[in-house]
Design a protein around this motif. Structure first.
Motif, mmCIF file in Angstrom:
data_model
loop_
_atom_site.group_PDB
_atom_site.id
_atom_site.type_symbol
_atom_site.label_atom_id
_atom_site.label_comp_id
_atom_site.label_asym_id
_atom_site.label_seq_id
_atom_site.Cartn_x
_atom_site.Cartn_y
_atom_site.Cartn_z
ATOM 1 N N SER A 28 -75.247 -40.318 -44.608
ATOM 2 C CA SER A 28 -76.410 -41.058 -44.841
ATOM 3 C C SER A 28 -77.558 -39.892 -45.398
ATOM 4 N N ALA A 29 -77.283 -38.889 -44.805
ATOM 5 C CA ALA A 29 -78.242 -37.561 -45.428
ATOM 6 C C ALA A 29 -77.505 -36.367 -45.484
ATOM 7 N N PRO A 30 -76.704 -36.246 -46.520
ATOM 8 C CA PRO A 30 -75.917 -35.026 -46.799
ATOM 9 C C PRO A 30 -76.821 -33.916 -47.075
ATOM 10 N N ARG A 31 -76.145 -32.941 -46.671
ATOM 11 C CA ARG A 31 -76.641 -31.540 -46.847
ATOM 12 C C ARG A 31 -75.767 -30.825 -47.933
ATOM 13 N N ILE A 32 -76.262 -30.241 -49.118
ATOM 14 C CA ILE A 32 -75.549 -29.688 -50.278
ATOM 15 C C ILE A 32 -76.142 -28.003 -50.134
ATOM 16 N N ALA A 33 -75.273 -27.436 -50.203
ATOM 17 C CA ALA A 33 -75.448 -25.770 -50.341
ATOM 18 C C ALA A 33 -75.325 -25.456 -51.799
ATOM 19 N N VAL A 34 -76.262 -24.600 -52.427
ATOM 20 C CA VAL A 34 -76.157 -24.444 -53.868
ATOM 21 C C VAL A 34 -75.948 -22.922 -53.906
ATOM 22 N N LEU A 35 -74.845 -22.439 -54.733
ATOM 23 C CA LEU A 35 -74.416 -20.871 -54.698
ATOM 24 C C LEU A 35 -75.278 -20.384 -55.936
ATOM 25 N N SER A 36 -75.463 -18.930 -55.893
ATOM 26 C CA SER A 36 -76.324 -18.345 -56.743
ATOM 27 C C SER A 36 -75.201 -18.241 -57.967
ATOM 28 N N LEU A 37 -75.551 -17.877 -58.953
ATOM 29 C CA LEU A 37 -74.963 -17.288 -60.072
ATOM 30 C C LEU A 37 -74.622 -15.983 -60.085
ATOM 31 N N ASN A 38 -75.720 -15.074 -59.776
ATOM 32 C CA ASN A 38 -75.230 -13.785 -59.824
ATOM 33 C C ASN A 38 -74.974 -13.099 -58.533
ATOM 34 N N ASP A 98 -72.342 -30.295 -46.123
ATOM 35 C CA ASP A 98 -71.410 -31.339 -46.332
ATOM 36 C C ASP A 98 -70.766 -31.096 -47.745
ATOM 37 N N ALA A 99 -71.528 -30.124 -48.452
ATOM 38 C CA ALA A 99 -70.629 -29.942 -49.904
ATOM 39 C C ALA A 99 -71.051 -28.564 -50.191
ATOM 40 N N VAL A 100 -70.635 -27.963 -51.237
ATOM 41 C CA VAL A 100 -71.033 -26.512 -51.644
ATOM 42 C C VAL A 100 -70.800 -26.886 -53.256
ATOM 43 N N LEU A 101 -72.146 -26.691 -54.064
ATOM 44 C CA LEU A 101 -72.086 -26.495 -55.197
ATOM 45 C C LEU A 101 -71.885 -24.995 -55.783
ATOM 46 N N ALA A 102 -70.635 -24.648 -56.540
ATOM 47 C CA ALA A 102 -70.520 -23.289 -57.168
ATOM 48 C C ALA A 102 -70.920 -23.391 -58.668
ATOM 49 N N MET A 103 -71.226 -22.223 -59.110
ATOM 50 C CA MET A 103 -71.676 -22.279 -60.505
ATOM 51 C C MET A 103 -70.342 -22.108 -61.341
ATOM 52 N N TYR A 104 -69.214 -21.583 -60.674
ATOM 53 C CA TYR A 104 -68.380 -21.601 -61.983
ATOM 54 C C TYR A 104 -66.828 -21.351 -61.165
ATOM 55 N N THR A 151 -69.481 -4.158 -60.412
ATOM 56 C CA THR A 151 -70.179 -4.486 -58.854
ATOM 57 C C THR A 151 -71.375 -5.205 -59.085
ATOM 58 N N HIS A 152 -72.462 -4.334 -59.184
ATOM 59 C CA HIS A 152 -73.729 -5.172 -59.026
ATOM 60 C C HIS A 152 -74.363 -5.354 -60.448
ATOM 61 N N LEU A 153 -73.802 -6.188 -61.190
ATOM 62 C CA LEU A 153 -74.249 -6.788 -62.518
ATOM 63 C C LEU A 153 -74.734 -8.177 -62.479
ATOM 64 N N PRO A 154 -75.635 -8.482 -63.382
ATOM 65 C CA PRO A 154 -75.487 -10.050 -63.799
ATOM 66 C C PRO A 154 -74.482 -10.581 -64.101
ATOM 67 N N LEU A 155 -74.492 -11.691 -63.804
ATOM 68 C CA LEU A 155 -72.811 -12.438 -64.399
ATOM 69 C C LEU A 155 -72.674 -12.521 -65.915
ATOM 70 N N SER A 156 -73.993 -12.507 -66.467
ATOM 71 C CA SER A 156 -73.758 -12.531 -67.981
ATOM 72 C C SER A 156 -73.369 -11.310 -68.616
ATOM 73 N N LYS A 157 -73.456 -10.311 -67.853
ATOM 74 C CA LYS A 157 -73.159 -8.824 -68.490
ATOM 75 C C LYS A 157 -71.572 -8.578 -68.010
ATOM 76 N N VAL A 158 -71.035 -9.373 -66.989
ATOM 77 C CA VAL A 158 -69.715 -8.772 -66.674
ATOM 78 C C VAL A 158 -68.650 -8.990 -67.668
ATOM 79 N N ALA A 159 -68.530 -10.022 -68.456
ATOM 80 C CA ALA A 159 -67.376 -10.001 -69.491
ATOM 81 C C ALA A 159 -67.574 -8.800 -70.573
ATOM 82 N N ASP A 160 -68.651 -8.402 -71.166
ATOM 83 C CA ASP A 160 -69.000 -7.459 -71.757
ATOM 84 C C ASP A 160 -68.347 -5.959 -71.285
ATOM 85 N N SER A 161 -68.510 -5.971 -69.911
ATOM 86 C CA SER A 161 -68.336 -4.668 -69.058
ATOM 87 C C SER A 161 -66.818 -4.591 -68.974
#
Lengths: 356, 356
Positions: free
Chosen positions: A200-210, A260-266, B166-176
């Protein structure tokens, strides 16, 4: 006695492990208490694997899914030929064709209401391509067949993972992370958690891109520019979501247990840790379709096809998950079918004032 | 009796969990059979945490590491002030300064040969920045101090992971991801596996950059253009390396068990599954420095600092790993110190002809 849930199962690529999984999963009669299984496949292929792998499961061929019965493994022979070529471990157009026939028949029966849920055994993406089938995989075919935007959710006992971007070169991932796309996925997950998993009240975690959430902008700005504002916006709208979290710390500290769920960026960010934790017991669920569709978390496994080494656990989990989700949906839809024009929770404040 | 290995340990950020870990790790006298620990830190801070966390470990202050003795926890008081500010869980320049003093003293003693290995407790990257210290973290500081290119290897009981970027923005990974950079890392890992882990023919797995190994170019070309040719080249040179492997399948199928190390292309790809599998029992090792340096796999853990909740397991693992690597290196260096001008394996073909 209530009617059993009718589980349609496609045999997948006939040179893969599909039939081995099916025969092993339905060797035990107890599963017939739970559902009415209807396999879409070739009886000839089934017999071949039953014999070579020394399996004991039996089936009854039915002319149409509508004639399927409880207490047995029903088989709709979608191939119907007495001569079929079976080459375990080989990608072939023949195996791809039989996989396609099963899929098409099952989807047609799903649309006609002859099955309640669909469980698909693995296909070979190369082998199935033909003039009749031009899709990268099951998900895209089903999205097209049912005319809706499915969202893939990978799940095991403790974790559900969905992805913002899926099959993209890594170099294109960063540019594809937009607020609109992340929001769309969050809404899809949120609805699925409520409707398909009865939360009824799901909790979603969002991952960072970097890495490390961008380390205050040092390692990228997408967290500050896109993800953080979006998480705040969704919370203000009443959707509890949290983050962004750096992926390594999130999985390393077991934080996924709190959500309850994890949203990954890729792709690899979500699926590498998910599969590392799943140990082959996870299920692939396509949410957002008219029909509940699940599949095992593995492929055709050509390297062990025809050798008797495949484990049916993930297929069984896929069957169980499909049944659970079907029941949850039915419950959810029943409750939400005829909402009162003014729901009690909307009136609550008024009544308090009125009574107070 | 042979001399014990002298383990230098820095107390790290004084508002973090460093001292709690040290006091817990050296509460049991048995560890003194294994090594001679020399902590670089503040006695005042040590006393504070000993008292507030009700710890039993004791220490002896020594004026110089050279005066350290076996059978006790030696403490070099690098701060020496009777008034210090301790605020568990807070980032502060004061805590950063004390962390820096410990690190500088330990590195100086390492260079002077007063300690054999270095184990560092976590620092706060923001708190430690000052006119005297401008490095993103331990690794970069040590690379500068020892004038060499260290390579971070994360390891637990079954798995070693290193990263190309290692510690790179994801947008720069492929070129590296260039052939040169991947090759450099492969050589670093290979040497480390031989010298630091005494593996005579180590096997290295290389992950792909893109999902599913680029799916024959459909999801990116770096596998075909860069990684595959490089893997082939290294094998032709006699370095057994394998791949590229798609990260999710690789970790999902437990394939990492078949390799001595895994080279991931970027941060989250390698560390998210690694940490998911490690459950807080992994060690960070900086290979390629003149001194063996390890650290626990976690940070200052401000959220639980001063509460007695921190686990000393990862610090202990870091101490054990440093000792193992020190011994391995000594053995390797002894064997390779005076190679014969013509090694027997180089002469083998000649002799065969000669004898045949």
């Amino acid at each position: 006695m209530t009617a059993k849930i009718r589980v349609g199962i496609t045999h997948g690529d006939t040179n893969g492990v599909g039939w081995e999984l099916i025969l092993k999963a339905f060797a035990n009669n107890e599963i017939f208490d739970l559902c009415q299984p209807i396999v879409y496949g070739s009886e000839k292929v089934a017999s071949y694997y039953r014999k070579t792998l020394e399996q004991t499961a039996t089936w009854r061929v039915v002319g149409d899914a509508a004639e399927a019965k409880d207490g047995q493994l029903n088989l709709v022979d979608v191939v119907g030929e007495s001569e079929v070529k079976i080459e375990p471990g080989q990608s072939s157009p023949e195996a791809g064709r039989m996989a396609r026939l099963a899929l098409e028949a099952a989807v047609a029966d799903a649309k006609a209401g002859k099955i309640d849920v669909l469980v698909t055994c693995p296909i070979n993406k190369a082998g199935i391509q033909s003039d009749e089938f031009r899709f990268p995989g099951h998900t895209e075919y089903l999205q097209s067949a049912f005319g809706s935007n499915g969202l893939m959710i990978l799940m095991n006992k403790t974790l559900r993972v969905a992805l913002v971007t899926t099959h993209l070169p890594l170099s294109k991932v960063a540019d594809s992370i937009t607020a609109d796309r992340v929001e769309e996925k969050l809404r899809q997950i949120h609805l699925s958690l409520k409707r398909d998993f009865c939360l009824s009240a799901p909790r979603i975690a969002v991952l960072s891109l970097n890495p490390h959430c961008g380390d205050s902008g040092l390692l990228g700005n997408e967290e500050n520019d896109i993800i953080r504002p979006l998480v705040q916006k969704m919370n203000e709208e009443g959707m509890p979501c949290f983050g962004p979290y750096g992926a390594d710390g999130f999985f390393g500290a077991g934080m996924y247990r709190h959500f309850d769920a994890v949203l990954a960026m890729y792709h690899d960010q979500g699926l590498a840790p998910f599969k590392a934790l799943s140990m082959g017991e996870s299920v692939n669920y396509t949410s957002g379709l008219d029909i509940v569709r699940t599949s095992p978390d593995h492929g055709t496994a050509y390297d062990i096809a025809g050798k008797g080494k495949a484990s049916e656990v993930s297929l069984l989990q896929a069957v169980y998950a499909a049944i659970d989700i079907y029941r949850n949906r039915a419950r959810y839809d029943e409750v939400h079918a005829n909402p009162l024009p003014f729901g009690s929770h909307e009136r609550r404040d008024n009544r308090r004032t009125f009574n107070g």
